[in-house]
Design a protein around this motif. Structure first.
Motif, PDB file in Angstrom:
ATOM      1  N   ASN A 170       0.871  -1.185   0.000  1.00  0.00           N
ATOM      2  CA  ASN A 170       0.000   0.000   0.000  1.00  0.00           C
ATOM      3  C   ASN A 170       0.906   1.233   0.000  1.00  0.00           C
ATOM      4  O   ASN A 170       2.119   1.118   0.186  1.00  0.00           O
ATOM      5  N   CYS A 187       1.767  -7.218   3.352  1.00  0.00           N
ATOM      6  CA  CYS A 187       0.321  -6.960   3.427  1.00  0.00           C
ATOM      7  C   CYS A 187      -0.316  -8.302   3.701  1.00  0.00           C
ATOM      8  O   CYS A 187       0.067  -9.312   3.075  1.00  0.00           O
ATOM      9  N   PHE A 188      -1.301  -8.356   4.608  1.00  0.00           N
ATOM     10  CA  PHE A 188      -1.768  -9.657   5.090  1.00  0.00           C
ATOM     11  C   PHE A 188      -2.507 -10.485   4.032  1.00  0.00           C
ATOM     12  O   PHE A 188      -2.643 -11.685   4.190  1.00  0.00           O
ATOM     13  N   SER A 238      -4.555   1.967   1.317  1.00  0.00           N
ATOM     14  CA  SER A 238      -4.707   0.790   2.179  1.00  0.00           C
ATOM     15  C   SER A 238      -5.350  -0.295   1.341  1.00  0.00           C
ATOM     16  O   SER A 238      -6.155   0.004   0.450  1.00  0.00           O
ATOM     17  N   ILE A 239      -5.023  -1.534   1.641  1.00  0.00           N
ATOM     18  CA  ILE A 239      -5.518  -2.647   0.826  1.00  0.00           C
ATOM     19  C   ILE A 239      -6.597  -3.367   1.627  1.00  0.00           C
ATOM     20  O   ILE A 239      -6.311  -3.989   2.652  1.00  0.00           O
ATOM     21  N   THR A 255     -12.381  -8.066   4.507  1.00  0.00           N
ATOM     22  CA  THR A 255     -11.076  -8.691   4.249  1.00  0.00           C
ATOM     23  C   THR A 255     -11.008 -10.106   4.841  1.00  0.00           C
ATOM     24  O   THR A 255     -10.044 -10.834   4.609  1.00  0.00           O
ATOM     25  N   MET A 293       3.137   3.589   7.549  1.00  0.00           N
ATOM     26  CA  MET A 293       3.015   2.141   7.841  1.00  0.00           C
ATOM     27  C   MET A 293       4.311   1.423   7.508  1.00  0.00           C
ATOM     28  O   MET A 293       4.759   0.531   8.233  1.00  0.00           O
ATOM     29  N   VAL A 331      -7.841  -0.190   7.850  1.00  0.00           N
ATOM     30  CA  VAL A 331      -6.380  -0.330   7.983  1.00  0.00           C
ATOM     31  C   VAL A 331      -5.740   0.965   8.492  1.00  0.00           C
ATOM     32  O   VAL A 331      -4.901   0.959   9.396  1.00  0.00           O
ATOM     33  N   GLY A 368      -3.741 -10.009  11.816  1.00  0.00           N
ATOM     34  CA  GLY A 368      -4.137 -10.081  10.414  1.00  0.00           C
ATOM     35  C   GLY A 368      -4.014  -8.794   9.636  1.00  0.00           C
ATOM     36  O   GLY A 368      -4.812  -8.535   8.734  1.00  0.00           O
ATOM     37  N   CYS A 369      -3.004  -7.995   9.951  1.00  0.00           N
ATOM     38  CA  CYS A 369      -2.736  -6.791   9.153  1.00  0.00           C
ATOM     39  C   CYS A 369      -1.313  -6.324   9.446  1.00  0.00           C
ATOM     40  O   CYS A 369      -0.870  -6.351  10.607  1.00  0.00           O
ATOM     41  N   ALA A 370      -0.626  -5.866   8.400  1.00  0.00           N
ATOM     42  CA  ALA A 370       0.739  -5.354   8.585  1.00  0.00           C
ATOM     43  C   ALA A 370       0.752  -4.158   9.526  1.00  0.00           C
ATOM     44  O   ALA A 370       1.735  -3.926  10.231  1.00  0.00           O
ATOM     45  N   THR A 424      -8.213  -9.719  12.293  1.00  0.00           N
ATOM     46  CA  THR A 424      -7.915  -8.855  11.152  1.00  0.00           C
ATOM     47  C   THR A 424      -8.732  -7.551  11.194  1.00  0.00           C
ATOM     48  O   THR A 424      -9.265  -7.194  12.243  1.00  0.00           O
ATOM     49  N   THR A 425      -8.767  -6.861  10.091  1.00  0.00           N
ATOM     50  CA  THR A 425      -9.345  -5.513  10.027  1.00  0.00           C
ATOM     51  C   THR A 425     -10.832  -5.582   9.632  1.00  0.00           C
ATOM     52  O   THR A 425     -11.641  -6.070  10.410  1.00  0.00           O
TER      53      THR A 425
HETATM   54  C1  2AL Z   1      -3.852  -5.167   4.817  1.00  0.00           C
HETATM   55  C2  2AL Z   1      -2.511  -5.011   5.259  1.00  0.00           C
HETATM   56  O1  2AL Z   1      -1.861  -5.828   5.898  1.00  0.00           O
HETATM   57  N1  2AL Z   1      -2.090  -3.819   4.741  1.00  0.00           N
HETATM   58  C3  2AL Z   1      -3.116  -3.273   4.051  1.00  0.00           C
HETATM   59  O2  2AL Z   1      -3.081  -2.174   3.455  1.00  0.00           O
HETATM   60  N2  2AL Z   1      -4.173  -4.115   4.116  1.00  0.00           N
HETATM   61  N3  2AL Z   1      -4.620  -6.272   5.080  1.00  0.00           N
HETATM   62  C4  2AL Z   1      -5.672  -6.298   5.942  1.00  0.00           C
HETATM   63  N4  2AL Z   1      -6.369  -7.436   6.051  1.00  0.00           N
HETATM   64  O3  2AL Z   1      -6.005  -5.327   6.585  1.00  0.00           O
END
Ligand code: 2AL
Length: 263
Positions: free
Chosen positions: A9, A74-75, A43-44, A118, A14, A145, A178-180, A113-114
């Motif tokens: 991202n 990125c997770f 952000s992904i 996701t 980050m 994120v 579950g997220c960077a 996770t977020t």
């Molecule tokens: C993510 C991550 O790790 N970075 C990002 O931009 N999106 N994945 C996530 N599941 O939140």
């Protein structure tokens, strides 16, 4: 050894948090170069963000000095197998690294996770990595994120509450973050929960060091061989694969010579 950690991202703060975490576990003699994708989403958080992040990821692998290993930070591990096609250096995804690390220290883990949207991405990865027997549940917190990156946010309390729920309800011995963007939360969560909390960024650094230390490179036999040379049209014309890079040919030649002389 040089490990290139790529944030796919485009949020540089980050990347900096991940660089700090990566450097905190890197062995002496390991240099971490952390880079931020120059194109794509801030952000992904879905399939579309992921798909479009892969161009920036390819740029980061193909441009600049070659690294001994690459980490996709990125997770969703976007573009993991494509990245393995274009380089012979090991490429690790942080989800893959975290799940494997968790399976070494607990029979069961949950992923926290977020956003809910996701969650299915992480569930697909669980199946792709053969982790169904280890991963009890993927839990979404509905945190965007970038909320993780806002200093005054209550994200860490929300994540702590979700981890506690996982401990109470999922019959797990470890939690995978579950997220960077959660990389800085390990000590905070371990202090309060007294179980292993696994962050994929640090796990990937240690696995990358291990693979490079063992002299293992990505197989170029079969589906991970360099992409076939062909024409690409339109906006992607400049991404057309040109076949095996000269540097790789030199590497194979040196292996051949070594084999001939039995060294
Ligand atoms: C993510 C991550 O790790 N970075 C990002 O931009 N999106 N994945 C996530 N599941 O939140």
């Amino acid at each position: 050894m040089l490990i290139k950690l790529i944030n796919p991202n485009t949020t540089t703060s980050m990347t900096e948090a991940m660089r700090v975490a990566a450097c905190s576990v890197a062995a002496q003699g390991t240099e971490i170069v952390a880079t931020t994708s120059r194109s794509g989403a801030a952000s992904i958080e879905g399939h579309y963000d992921e798909a479009l992040s892969i161009i920036g990821l390819v740029d980061e692998i193909q441009d600049g000095a070659a690294a001994d290993a690459y980490i996709i930070a990125c997770f969703g591990d976007p573009g993991l197998l494509a990245a393995r096609e274009i380089t012979a250096a090991p490429v690790l995804g942080i989800a893959e690294a975290a799940m494997h690390a968790a399976s070494f220290v607990a029979t069961g883990f949950s992923v926290v996770t977020t956003l809910e949207r996701t969650r299915v991405i992480a569930e697909h990865l669980v199946r792709n990595y053969g982790m169904e027997h280890h991963c009890r549940r993927v839990r979404a917190t509905e945190l965007p994120v970038l909320e993780l990156d806002r200093p005054e946010s209550s994200a860490r309390e929300i994540i702590l509450a979700e981890c506690r729920a996982a401990l109470d309800e999922d019959n797990v011995g470890a939690i995978v973050l579950g997220c960077a963007g959660m990389t800085g939360l390990v000590a905070f969560l371990e202090d309060r929960l007294q179980i292993p909390i696994i962050d994929g960024v640090t796990a990937a650094v240690k696995f990358a060091e291990a693979l490079v230390g063992m002299g293992l490179r990505t197989s170029k036999h079969g589906d991970l061989a360099y992409p076939l040379p062909k024409t690409y049209a339109g906006k992607l014309a400049s991404y057309a694969p040109r076949g095996q890079p000269q540097s790789a040919k030199r590497f194979e030649k040196s292996l051949e010579v070594n084999a001939r002389w039995n060294v």
